[in-house]
Design a protein around this motif. Sequence first.
Motif, PDB file in Angstrom:
ATOM      1  N   ASP A 123       0.803  -1.219   0.000  1.00 29.57           N
ATOM      2  CA  ASP A 123       0.000   0.000   0.000  1.00 29.57           C
ATOM      3  C   ASP A 123       0.838   1.274   0.000  1.00 29.57           C
ATOM      4  N   ARG A 124       2.170   1.137  -0.120  1.00 27.30           N
ATOM      5  CA  ARG A 124       3.046   2.307  -0.154  1.00 27.30           C
ATOM      6  C   ARG A 124       3.832   2.396  -1.458  1.00 27.30           C
ATOM      7  N   ARG A 125       3.494   1.586  -2.438  1.00 24.17           N
ATOM      8  CA  ARG A 125       4.328   1.495  -3.632  1.00 24.17           C
ATOM      9  C   ARG A 125       4.311   2.762  -4.476  1.00 24.17           C
ATOM     10  N   ARG A 257       0.533   9.721  -3.037  1.00 26.10           N
ATOM     11  CA  ARG A 257      -0.377   9.336  -1.954  1.00 26.10           C
ATOM     12  C   ARG A 257      -1.763   9.009  -2.492  1.00 26.10           C
ATOM     13  N   ASP A 260      -1.808   5.635  -4.174  1.00 26.57           N
ATOM     14  CA  ASP A 260      -1.784   4.529  -3.211  1.00 26.57           C
ATOM     15  C   ASP A 260      -3.191   4.213  -2.710  1.00 26.57           C
ATOM     16  N   ARG A 261      -4.019   5.238  -2.569  1.00 22.78           N
ATOM     17  CA  ARG A 261      -5.365   5.028  -2.042  1.00 22.78           C
ATOM     18  C   ARG A 261      -6.306   4.448  -3.103  1.00 22.78           C
ATOM     19  N   THR A 402      -7.940  -0.663  -9.230  1.00 22.67           N
ATOM     20  CA  THR A 402      -7.453   0.159  -8.126  1.00 22.67           C
ATOM     21  C   THR A 402      -6.247  -0.418  -7.415  1.00 22.67           C
ATOM     22  N   GLU A 403      -5.931  -1.687  -7.597  1.00 18.85           N
ATOM     23  CA  GLU A 403      -4.902  -2.307  -6.789  1.00 18.85           C
ATOM     24  C   GLU A 403      -3.678  -2.662  -7.602  1.00 18.85           C
ATOM     25  N   THR A 406       0.639  -7.574  -5.648  1.00 18.23           N
ATOM     26  CA  THR A 406       1.453  -7.683  -4.449  1.00 18.23           C
ATOM     27  C   THR A 406       2.438  -8.826  -4.503  1.00 18.23           C
TER      28      THR A 406
END
Length: 428
Positions: A123-125, A257, A260-261, A402-403, A406
């Motif tokens: 979530d910080r990429r 930021r 990331d959201r 949105t994602e 991972t």
Amino acid sequence: MRASLLALAIGAFGIGTTEFVIVGLLPEVADDLSVSIPSAGMLVTGYALGVVVGAPLMTAAGARLPRKTMLVVLMAVFIAGNLLCALAGDYTALMGGRLIAALTHGAFFGIGSVVAADLVAPDRRASAIALMFTGLTLANVLGVPLGTFLGQEFGWRSTFWAVTGIGIVGLLGLLALVPAQPAPERGALRGELAVFRKPQVWLALTTTVLGFGGVFASFTYLAPMMTELAGFSDGAVAWLLVLFGVGLCVGNVLGGRAADRALMPSLYLILGGLCLVLVIFTFTSHAALPAAITLAAFGAIGFATVPPLQARVMQQAAGAPALASAANIAAFNLGNALGAWLGGLAVAHGLGWTSPTWIGAGLAAAGLGTAALSGRLDRRGHRSHRSHGNRGSGEPHPRPDTELPTAPLTNAPGAGFGTHSIVEQKSR
């Protein structure tokens, strides 16, 4: 991890400085090497073309090397290119040095983006990518003005000696601070090339060309617009560029930021905002204070596009992101060239100094359109996956719009952001 990202940012600072600093030194270079200013201006064009060609070629050439090793090699080549510029005795040698340095540009940012994303939690990429690109924004705020001053005071070669020194610092930082990574699996290059069969990758690259082309259509002709329309003096242009650069820094952080959201909603909002700001700029550019305020907003929204555009390509090329990521850096530069060229055509045809900004707004709107089409295809694919999937598994379905991915795909060579993602390492 912050120290590792700092090392990447230092390298980005050096590369960003050497790309744009030549603009402020064209008269000095032209006078010293006995060429015309338009000929000296080809040093800018040559660099951009070197980026477009070098990004995929250098990334493909290093496909079997560990990513840290490849970054070190790229920084060494960058140092060599700038050293050649500093020692250049004629125009040909200077152009050669510029081309050598340019070959590393796209691959460094492309591979560096993958490494930065792999150093942090999922979530910080996008924020990690933005932190690396902070080096590029600071190059515009500090590196270019200081490099121009240095070159004007002590000769243009002194600027390239300074950039060579920055490259050495970046190289040492990479060696000391970036953790070692295993080499990609055999066949990784085939996996990298395979992602270009995906329409979504091409849509993401097209969005980058159009969206960032909108920024450079207006930015390229900022100086005459500010002096001829807003009433600023020639000496005030440097301070206006600093103001624009401050906006870049703010926008880079906020864009990371936001991505990331929610990646795609952020991309829609930022590209729509860029279009709106450029339309407003065509009206406020006729008065000094409104023009300065809008310029800062333009810088912020313009560079807020970078983290989500880069993250989007990495998302769609999840099986093998390094080459596609480098190709996206080439797409940024292609957008620069496209925007500047279209803006120049408008001015040459007598449409006035605001015409490049109108063209920029049109390009940004076109970029928003391709992003919306890409998002629609994402949602359609998601619905198809749900309707054909195992409805009794009880497992949540991914949200591709949105994602960011991972973890690498189990059977895909070179898959994922890195050979092993942070999530995988923690789960072991």
